[in-house]
Design a protein around this motif. Structure first.
Motif, PDB file in Angstrom:
ATOM      1  N   VAL A  54      49.188  36.575  13.669  1.00  0.00           N
ATOM      2  CA  VAL A  54      48.551  36.971  12.341  1.00  0.00           C
ATOM      3  C   VAL A  54      48.780  35.821  11.504  1.00  0.00           C
ATOM      4  O   VAL A  54      49.548  34.634  11.706  1.00  0.00           O
ATOM      5  CB  VAL A  54      49.518  38.265  11.873  1.00  0.00           C
ATOM      6  CG1 VAL A  54      49.689  39.394  12.828  1.00  0.00           C
ATOM      7  CG2 VAL A  54      51.204  37.740  11.873  1.00  0.00           C
ATOM      8  N   LEU A  63      57.894  37.128   4.990  1.00  0.00           N
ATOM      9  CA  LEU A  63      56.825  37.504   5.947  1.00  0.00           C
ATOM     10  C   LEU A  63      57.132  37.022   7.377  1.00  0.00           C
ATOM     11  O   LEU A  63      57.002  37.612   8.302  1.00  0.00           O
ATOM     12  CB  LEU A  63      55.486  37.080   5.269  1.00  0.00           C
ATOM     13  CG  LEU A  63      54.406  37.788   5.747  1.00  0.00           C
ATOM     14  CD1 LEU A  63      54.640  39.487   5.364  1.00  0.00           C
ATOM     15  CD2 LEU A  63      53.194  37.359   5.011  1.00  0.00           C
ATOM     16  N   VAL A 112      57.654  39.117  10.769  1.00  0.00           N
ATOM     17  CA  VAL A 112      56.759  39.067  11.813  1.00  0.00           C
ATOM     18  C   VAL A 112      57.838  38.840  12.929  1.00  0.00           C
ATOM     19  O   VAL A 112      57.331  39.554  14.037  1.00  0.00           O
ATOM     20  CB  VAL A 112      55.830  38.126  11.681  1.00  0.00           C
ATOM     21  CG1 VAL A 112      54.945  37.549  12.926  1.00  0.00           C
ATOM     22  CG2 VAL A 112      54.654  38.488  10.586  1.00  0.00           C
ATOM     23  N   HIS A 114      59.720  41.913  14.418  1.00  0.00           N
ATOM     24  CA  HIS A 114      58.696  42.980  14.828  1.00  0.00           C
ATOM     25  C   HIS A 114      58.114  42.638  16.184  1.00  0.00           C
ATOM     26  O   HIS A 114      58.386  43.463  17.118  1.00  0.00           O
ATOM     27  CB  HIS A 114      57.497  43.250  13.986  1.00  0.00           C
ATOM     28  CG  HIS A 114      56.433  43.997  14.570  1.00  0.00           C
ATOM     29  ND1 HIS A 114      56.604  45.397  14.285  1.00  0.00           N
ATOM     30  CD2 HIS A 114      55.401  43.668  15.354  1.00  0.00           C
ATOM     31  CE1 HIS A 114      55.648  46.025  15.146  1.00  0.00           C
ATOM     32  NE2 HIS A 114      54.841  45.160  15.688  1.00  0.00           N
ATOM     33  N   MET A 165      52.274  42.606  15.278  1.00  0.00           N
ATOM     34  CA  MET A 165      51.876  43.388  14.344  1.00  0.00           C
ATOM     35  C   MET A 165      50.435  43.650  14.018  1.00  0.00           C
ATOM     36  O   MET A 165      49.598  42.783  14.080  1.00  0.00           O
ATOM     37  CB  MET A 165      52.359  43.117  12.844  1.00  0.00           C
ATOM     38  CG  MET A 165      53.729  43.382  12.649  1.00  0.00           C
ATOM     39  SD  MET A 165      54.018  42.999  10.840  1.00  0.00           S
ATOM     40  CE  MET A 165      55.756  42.624  10.748  1.00  0.00           C
ATOM     41  N   ARG A 188      50.186  47.581   9.620  1.00  0.00           N
ATOM     42  CA  ARG A 188      51.584  47.487   9.668  1.00  0.00           C
ATOM     43  C   ARG A 188      51.765  46.245   8.798  1.00  0.00           C
ATOM     44  O   ARG A 188      52.871  45.904   7.930  1.00  0.00           O
ATOM     45  CB  ARG A 188      52.294  47.398  10.823  1.00  0.00           C
ATOM     46  CG  ARG A 188      53.736  46.970  10.964  1.00  0.00           C
ATOM     47  CD  ARG A 188      54.619  48.046  10.520  1.00  0.00           C
ATOM     48  NE  ARG A 188      56.112  47.595  10.583  1.00  0.00           N
ATOM     49  CZ  ARG A 188      56.837  47.771   9.465  1.00  0.00           C
ATOM     50  NH1 ARG A 188      56.614  48.240   8.278  1.00  0.00           N
ATOM     51  NH2 ARG A 188      58.072  47.141   9.615  1.00  0.00           N
ATOM     52  N   PHE A 189      50.955  44.993   9.076  1.00  0.00           N
ATOM     53  CA  PHE A 189      51.249  43.841   8.582  1.00  0.00           C
ATOM     54  C   PHE A 189      50.880  43.840   6.839  1.00  0.00           C
ATOM     55  O   PHE A 189      51.651  43.141   6.111  1.00  0.00           O
ATOM     56  CB  PHE A 189      50.238  42.908   9.280  1.00  0.00           C
ATOM     57  CG  PHE A 189      50.548  41.513   8.801  1.00  0.00           C
ATOM     58  CD1 PHE A 189      52.107  40.781   8.671  1.00  0.00           C
ATOM     59  CD2 PHE A 189      49.655  40.372   8.804  1.00  0.00           C
ATOM     60  CE1 PHE A 189      52.050  39.307   8.298  1.00  0.00           C
ATOM     61  CE2 PHE A 189      49.847  39.161   8.323  1.00  0.00           C
ATOM     62  CZ  PHE A 189      51.066  38.688   8.275  1.00  0.00           C
ATOM     63  N   VAL A 200      46.002  38.870   3.998  1.00  0.00           N
ATOM     64  CA  VAL A 200      46.611  38.923   5.443  1.00  0.00           C
ATOM     65  C   VAL A 200      45.547  39.223   6.670  1.00  0.00           C
ATOM     66  O   VAL A 200      44.524  39.880   6.205  1.00  0.00           O
ATOM     67  CB  VAL A 200      47.803  39.828   5.696  1.00  0.00           C
ATOM     68  CG1 VAL A 200      48.727  39.636   4.640  1.00  0.00           C
ATOM     69  CG2 VAL A 200      47.130  41.388   5.158  1.00  0.00           C
ATOM     70  N   ALA A 229      44.994  40.169  10.552  1.00  0.00           N
ATOM     71  CA  ALA A 229      45.734  40.689  12.055  1.00  0.00           C
ATOM     72  C   ALA A 229      44.587  41.490  12.809  1.00  0.00           C
ATOM     73  O   ALA A 229      43.683  41.687  12.209  1.00  0.00           O
ATOM     74  CB  ALA A 229      47.004  41.433  11.662  1.00  0.00           C
TER      75      ALA A 229
END
Length: 180
Positions: A41, A59, A63, A66, A74, A78-79, A96, A98
């Motif tokens: 991510v 962050l 990450v 998780h 992620m 969710r991210f 972001v 992902a």
């Protein structure tokens, strides 16, 4: 303030941002990273208040936690949710990247925590200029074309916005969740 952009293409997504840091209208640094690679991510952030380093640190911690607990990276929803909470707390605007079911996606995060799901997003002092470039994009871009477009958007902002620098960092997430 700098400029960051995120672009979705057919083969992946790209985040791009310049390295200029300005305070009170004066350039403080040409080495400030606004684009962050967390492996599977990525994120980019800008702020007038200076919360970028704390945003990146928090962050990164979320990450890693998780991935340790879940064993998987992620997903985008969710991210984006985690980034939204952190962005609102730190007063940053962020983008972001992902995957969602193997398909890379971008989400824009406002400093109030609001989430934008557009396929092309820009924030920062040169956002309007960058969005002008992004709005003219074609719908089906390869990953290479998406990266070229993201760079062009930041370069265009740098040409006309004194708070956006010419040095550009990128994060690329391809369809198989590899970054480059």
């Amino acid at each position: 303030m700098a400029t960051i952009v995120g672009v979705e293409g057919d083969g992946g997504v790209v985040l791009a941002g310049d390295r200029r840091l300005t305070r009170g209208g004066t350039v403080s640094s040409e080495r400030k990273r606004h684009v962050f690679d967390f492996g599977a991510v990525g994120a980019a952030a800008v702020s007038e208040t200076g919360g970028i380093d704390e945003f990146r640190r928090r962050l990164d911690s979320e990450v890693r936690s998780h991935e340790t607990e879940q064993g998987d990276p992620m997903g985008i929803d969710r991210f984006a949710s985690v980034a939204s909470d952190v962005a609102a707390a730190e007063g940053v605007e962020a983008i972001v990247a992902a995957s969602e079911d193997g398909t890379p996606r971008v989400r824009g995060i406002g400093s109030d925590g609001g989430v934008v799901t557009d396929a092309a997003v820009a924030f920062g002092s040169g956002a309007q200029l960058a969005l002008g470039v992004l709005e003219g994009r074609e719908d089906r871009l390869s990953a290479d074309e998406a990266e070229e477009l993201a760079r062009e958007a930041v370069e265009t902002a740098a040409d006309r916005d004194t708070d956006t620098g010419a040095e550009i960092d990128t994060y690329r997430l391809s369809g198989d969740a590899d970054s480059a």
